[in-house]
Design a protein around this motif. Structure first.
Motif, mmCIF file in Angstrom:
data_model
loop_
_atom_site.group_PDB
_atom_site.id
_atom_site.type_symbol
_atom_site.label_atom_id
_atom_site.label_comp_id
_atom_site.label_asym_id
_atom_site.label_seq_id
_atom_site.Cartn_x
_atom_site.Cartn_y
_atom_site.Cartn_z
ATOM 1 N N ILE A 89 38.413 56.332 66.880
ATOM 2 C CA ILE A 89 39.427 55.276 66.939
ATOM 3 C C ILE A 89 40.134 55.283 68.282
ATOM 4 O O ILE A 89 40.556 56.335 68.768
ATOM 5 C CB ILE A 89 40.491 55.488 65.832
ATOM 6 N N CYS A 90 40.260 54.090 68.876
ATOM 7 C CA CYS A 90 41.146 53.885 70.022
ATOM 8 C C CYS A 90 41.888 52.568 69.783
ATOM 9 O O CYS A 90 41.942 52.099 68.644
ATOM 10 C CB CYS A 90 40.392 53.937 71.353
ATOM 11 N N SER A 91 42.429 51.973 70.805
ATOM 12 C CA SER A 91 43.220 50.758 70.619
ATOM 13 C C SER A 91 42.351 49.512 70.452
ATOM 14 O O SER A 91 42.467 48.780 69.477
ATOM 15 C CB SER A 91 44.174 50.556 71.799
ATOM 16 N N GLN A 92 41.476 49.265 71.416
ATOM 17 C CA GLN A 92 40.706 48.025 71.443
ATOM 18 C C GLN A 92 39.238 48.170 71.042
ATOM 19 O O GLN A 92 38.538 47.173 70.927
ATOM 20 C CB GLN A 92 40.768 47.415 72.853
ATOM 21 N N ASN A 93 38.755 49.387 70.885
ATOM 22 C CA ASN A 93 37.350 49.645 70.544
ATOM 23 C C ASN A 93 36.422 48.989 71.566
ATOM 24 O O ASN A 93 35.409 48.402 71.237
ATOM 25 C CB ASN A 93 37.029 49.172 69.121
ATOM 26 N N ARG A 94 36.800 49.125 72.824
ATOM 27 C CA ARG A 94 35.953 48.574 73.895
ATOM 28 C C ARG A 94 35.494 49.649 74.872
ATOM 29 O O ARG A 94 34.416 49.542 75.436
ATOM 30 C CB ARG A 94 36.714 47.497 74.661
ATOM 31 N N TRP A 95 36.297 50.712 75.085
ATOM 32 C CA TRP A 95 35.958 51.709 76.090
ATOM 33 C C TRP A 95 35.820 53.099 75.491
ATOM 34 O O TRP A 95 34.730 53.633 75.427
ATOM 35 C CB TRP A 95 36.996 51.713 77.204
ATOM 36 N N ARG A 96 36.930 53.683 75.057
ATOM 37 C CA ARG A 96 36.897 55.095 74.645
ATOM 38 C C ARG A 96 36.135 55.324 73.346
ATOM 39 O O ARG A 96 35.195 56.128 73.302
ATOM 40 C CB ARG A 96 38.324 55.644 74.528
ATOM 41 N N SER A 97 36.543 54.687 72.269
ATOM 42 C CA SER A 97 35.887 54.953 70.983
ATOM 43 C C SER A 97 34.447 54.435 70.972
ATOM 44 O O SER A 97 33.562 55.060 70.377
ATOM 45 C CB SER A 97 36.684 54.364 69.817
ATOM 46 N N LEU A 98 34.194 53.336 71.652
ATOM 47 C CA LEU A 98 32.824 52.816 71.719
ATOM 48 C C LEU A 98 31.933 53.747 72.536
ATOM 49 O O LEU A 98 30.768 53.980 72.180
ATOM 50 C CB LEU A 98 32.821 51.404 72.299
ATOM 51 N N THR A 99 32.469 54.323 73.604
ATOM 52 C CA THR A 99 31.714 55.317 74.381
ATOM 53 C C THR A 99 31.409 56.530 73.505
ATOM 54 O O THR A 99 30.286 57.042 73.514
ATOM 55 C CB THR A 99 32.498 55.739 75.636
ATOM 56 N N ALA A 100 32.392 56.984 72.728
ATOM 57 C CA ALA A 100 32.160 58.118 71.829
ATOM 58 C C ALA A 100 31.054 57.786 70.829
ATOM 59 O O ALA A 100 30.163 58.612 70.581
ATOM 60 C CB ALA A 100 33.450 58.484 71.099
ATOM 61 N N GLU A 101 31.084 56.601 70.286
ATOM 62 C CA GLU A 101 30.041 56.198 69.338
ATOM 63 C C GLU A 101 28.664 56.230 70.006
ATOM 64 O O GLU A 101 27.697 56.735 69.440
ATOM 65 C CB GLU A 101 30.335 54.791 68.797
ATOM 66 N N ARG A 102 28.577 55.721 71.213
ATOM 67 C CA ARG A 102 27.294 55.674 71.927
ATOM 68 C C ARG A 102 26.763 57.071 72.260
ATOM 69 O O ARG A 102 25.552 57.261 72.353
ATOM 70 C CB ARG A 102 27.410 54.853 73.209
ATOM 71 N N LEU A 103 27.644 58.043 72.433
ATOM 72 C CA LEU A 103 27.190 59.413 72.692
ATOM 73 C C LEU A 103 26.320 59.945 71.555
ATOM 74 O O LEU A 103 25.497 60.832 71.760
ATOM 75 C CB LEU A 103 28.380 60.354 72.884
ATOM 76 N N PHE A 104 26.521 59.413 70.366
ATOM 77 C CA PHE A 104 25.803 59.904 69.191
ATOM 78 C C PHE A 104 24.642 59.008 68.775
ATOM 79 O O PHE A 104 24.038 59.234 67.729
ATOM 80 C CB PHE A 104 26.779 60.063 68.017
ATOM 81 N N ASP A 105 24.328 58.000 69.586
ATOM 82 C CA ASP A 105 23.196 57.132 69.256
ATOM 83 C C ASP A 105 21.965 57.981 68.975
ATOM 84 O O ASP A 105 21.610 58.857 69.758
ATOM 85 C CB ASP A 105 22.897 56.159 70.397
ATOM 86 N N GLU A 106 21.369 57.742 67.850
ATOM 87 C CA GLU A 106 20.131 58.412 67.441
ATOM 88 C C GLU A 106 20.272 59.926 67.276
ATOM 89 O O GLU A 106 19.289 60.657 67.345
ATOM 90 C CB GLU A 106 18.989 58.059 68.389
ATOM 91 N N HIS A 107 21.486 60.407 67.063
ATOM 92 C CA HIS A 107 21.680 61.838 66.782
ATOM 93 C C HIS A 107 21.173 62.117 65.372
ATOM 94 O O HIS A 107 21.502 61.389 64.437
ATOM 95 C CB HIS A 107 23.157 62.221 66.898
#
Length: 118
Positions: free
Chosen positions: A16-34
């Motif tokens: 979770i972040c404020s806008q779900n455009r930079w920080r939290s979305l980057t965190a989500e992408r780190l786990f792509d296909e984990h």
């Protein structure tokens, strides 16, 4: 005070972040296909790319917020949905762009105490 690692059963992670455009979305992408984690992200603000709902919180085994104020907002709006769920504040300020290498390294470093070497 460092938090203890999440239980091994924590496999569905919500960032979770404020806008779900930079920080939290980057965190989500780190786990792509984990192979061991399912990850989603959302934001707390009305204009967020994906706005957090009680459904997101119900789905998650653990919730990671970027700033303390995000945890405060979640507790205020969704207290019942958070019952028994760990909320971890990563203390990552809103000063990075999407997939900024410095942000990705900071996320890895701040997640390591909770997830180990994933």
């Amino acid at each position: 005070m460092p938090l203890k690692p999440l239980p091994d059963s924590a496999r569905q992670l919500l960032f979770i972040c404020s806008q779900n455009r930079w920080r939290s979305l980057t965190a989500e992408r780190l786990f792509d296909e984990h192979p061991h984690y399912q990850v989603r992200s959302a934001g707390t603000e009305p204009g967020a790319r994906v706005r957090v709902t009680a459904g997101h919180l119900g789905w998650a085994d653990a919730v990671f917020v970027m700033e303390r104020r995000h945890a405060d907002i979640l507790r205020q709006k969704f207290g019942a949905a958070l019952a028994g769920k760990p909320i971890v504040c990563l203390r990552i300020p809103d000063q990075y762009q999407f997939q900024d290498p410095a942000l990705m390294e900071l996320l890895r470093a701040r997640l390591r105490p909770h997830l180990g070497d994933w």
